[in-house]
Scaffold this motif. Structure first.
Motif, PDB file in Angstrom:
ATOM      1  N   ALA A 126       0.777  -1.147  -0.012  1.00  0.00           N
ATOM      2  CA  ALA A 126      -0.127  -0.010  -0.044  1.00  0.00           C
ATOM      3  C   ALA A 126       0.889   1.253  -0.195  1.00  0.00           C
ATOM      4  O   ALA A 126       2.162   0.793   0.176  1.00  0.00           O
ATOM      5  CB  ALA A 126      -0.781  -0.086   1.259  1.00  0.00           C
ATOM      6  N   LEU A 162      -4.540  -4.979   2.926  1.00  0.00           N
ATOM      7  CA  LEU A 162      -3.308  -5.654   2.425  1.00  0.00           C
ATOM      8  C   LEU A 162      -3.521  -7.016   2.336  1.00  0.00           C
ATOM      9  O   LEU A 162      -4.323  -7.720   3.072  1.00  0.00           O
ATOM     10  CB  LEU A 162      -2.512  -5.465   3.727  1.00  0.00           C
ATOM     11  CG  LEU A 162      -2.333  -4.201   4.365  1.00  0.00           C
ATOM     12  CD1 LEU A 162      -1.304  -4.196   5.602  1.00  0.00           C
ATOM     13  CD2 LEU A 162      -1.587  -3.162   3.138  1.00  0.00           C
ATOM     14  N   GLY A 184      -7.382   0.217  -1.453  1.00  0.00           N
ATOM     15  CA  GLY A 184      -5.792   0.229  -1.493  1.00  0.00           C
ATOM     16  C   GLY A 184      -5.115   0.003  -0.192  1.00  0.00           C
ATOM     17  O   GLY A 184      -3.951  -0.536  -0.368  1.00  0.00           O
ATOM     18  N   GLU A 185      -5.746   0.109   0.947  1.00  0.00           N
ATOM     19  CA  GLU A 185      -5.247  -0.275   2.045  1.00  0.00           C
ATOM     20  C   GLU A 185      -5.526  -1.609   2.571  1.00  0.00           C
ATOM     21  O   GLU A 185      -5.105  -1.987   3.846  1.00  0.00           O
ATOM     22  CB  GLU A 185      -5.529   0.840   3.208  1.00  0.00           C
ATOM     23  CG  GLU A 185      -4.975   2.054   3.049  1.00  0.00           C
ATOM     24  CD  GLU A 185      -5.189   3.190   3.773  1.00  0.00           C
ATOM     25  OE1 GLU A 185      -5.897   2.921   4.806  1.00  0.00           O
ATOM     26  OE2 GLU A 185      -4.836   4.259   3.537  1.00  0.00           O
ATOM     27  N   SER A 210       4.001  -1.100   8.538  1.00  0.00           N
ATOM     28  CA  SER A 210       3.332   0.132   8.179  1.00  0.00           C
ATOM     29  C   SER A 210       4.019   1.570   8.624  1.00  0.00           C
ATOM     30  O   SER A 210       4.479   1.399   9.949  1.00  0.00           O
ATOM     31  CB  SER A 210       1.975   0.126   9.026  1.00  0.00           C
ATOM     32  OG  SER A 210       1.183   1.212   8.784  1.00  0.00           O
TER      33      SER A 210
END
Ligand SMILES: Cc1cc2nc3c(=O)[nH]c(=O)nc-3n(C[C@H](O)[C@H](O)[C@H](O)COP(=O)(O)OP(=O)(O)OC[C@H]3O[C@@H](n4cnc5c(N)ncnc54)[C@H](O)[C@@H]3O)c2cc1C
Length: 248
Positions: free
Chosen positions: A16, A159, A156-157, A76
């Motif tokens: 991401a 994972l 998009g986040e 992250s």
């Protein structure tokens, strides 16, 4: 038992915009023995030389029993974070100090429940990725059901979202609900849910007599989900938690 070892970065890619998947091998060539759900610690020093360490869940999908050669983590990025600087800038072939494995956030022999409710936000989904071979065995051998509630702000986040989708397609006993807190994606999927994981939880009607829950990631989410599951009657020993807090 925990060991000290060095890790060499073999491969990496961005999962991401601010999450890096890193795949390491031990410099001594040894495999890593770990139980899915466990984490490693990365040891390094601040700019002033003071030693410190940070924890990262192992996300490697092994074959469920053997040690693994590749040690995969998802990091992250945190603004101004010391480990973030180290792990975001680490070049391929770069070496770091590590130790592990640690932790007991693992599926346990002897549980007799019918359903597992797995809840995660952000990189908190990596332990469940490592558990996939065990999950497959529990569905096959004990007829267990699994529901994964995975909270992210947007598509998009999510994972490893496509890996969990593919696993769910192959295993009817596994349901994957992406929970999107900032609104629907352009092409919504049937199992998508809108809102925070803890608000979607009620839909599952958690039951004290059949469910065991695992909660991993953001501490606020873990606390809120824990409170909701306790309210639903689950025993505390059936609500297993891993909070991703900074261990400075
Ligand atoms: C058991 C365990 C497993 C973990 N597994 C993972 C994992 O698999 N992947 C992963 O990315 N992280 C994981 N973490 C968190 C990780 O260990 C670090 O805390 C994180 O990477 C931040 O470290 P840092 O050195 O970059 O930031 P720090 O230098 O520790 O912090 C910098 C600043 O950011 C703040 N901060 C720290 N963390 C956060 C956060 N999450 N959100 C917002 N602000 C923050 C701090 O308060 C500080 O002000 C785990 C933590 C634990 C306890």
């Amino acid at each position: 038992m925990a060991e000290q070892f060095q890790l060499r970065l073999a491969d990496s890619f961005m999962l991401a915009p601010s999450v890096r998947h890193l795949s390491f091998e031990r410099v001594d060539g040894q495999p890593l023995t770990f139980v899915p759900g466990q984490f490693l610690q990365v040891h390094f020093a601040y700019d002033d030389g003071k030693p410190t360490k940070r924890s990262y869940s192992v996300g490697t999908v092994g074959d469920g029993s053997s040690p693994v050669q590749r040690i995969e983590i998802a990091v992250s990025y945190v603004e101004g974070g010391a480990a973030t600087k180290l792990l975001s800038e680490l070049p391929h072939e770069g070496v770091i100090d590590a130790s592990g494995p640690y932790g007991r956030f693992c599926l346990m022999d002897g549980d007799t429940n019918k359903r597992y409710i797995l809840i995660a936000t952000g990189t908190g989904v990596t332990p469940y990725r490592a558990m996939l071979p065990q999950i497959e065995a529990l569905i096959r051998d004990r007829g267990c059901e699994f529901v994964l509630l995975y909270g992210a702000r947007n598509e998009g986040e999510l994972l490893y979202g496509e890996e969990f989708e593919a696993f769910a397609r192959q295993h009817p006993g596994f349901v994957f609900h992406p929970c999107l807190s900032r609104g629907a994606r352009p092409n919504p999927r049937p199992h998508d849910r809108l809102g925070y994981v803890q608000s979607v939880l009620a839909e599952l009607e958690p039951r004290a007599d059949g469910d065991i829950a695992y909660l991993c990631g953001n501490p606020n989410m873990v606390d809120a989900s824990f409170a909701a599951l306790k309210e639903a009657g689950l025993a505390v020993q059936h609500i297993r938690r891993e909070k991703y807090i900074s261990s400075r």
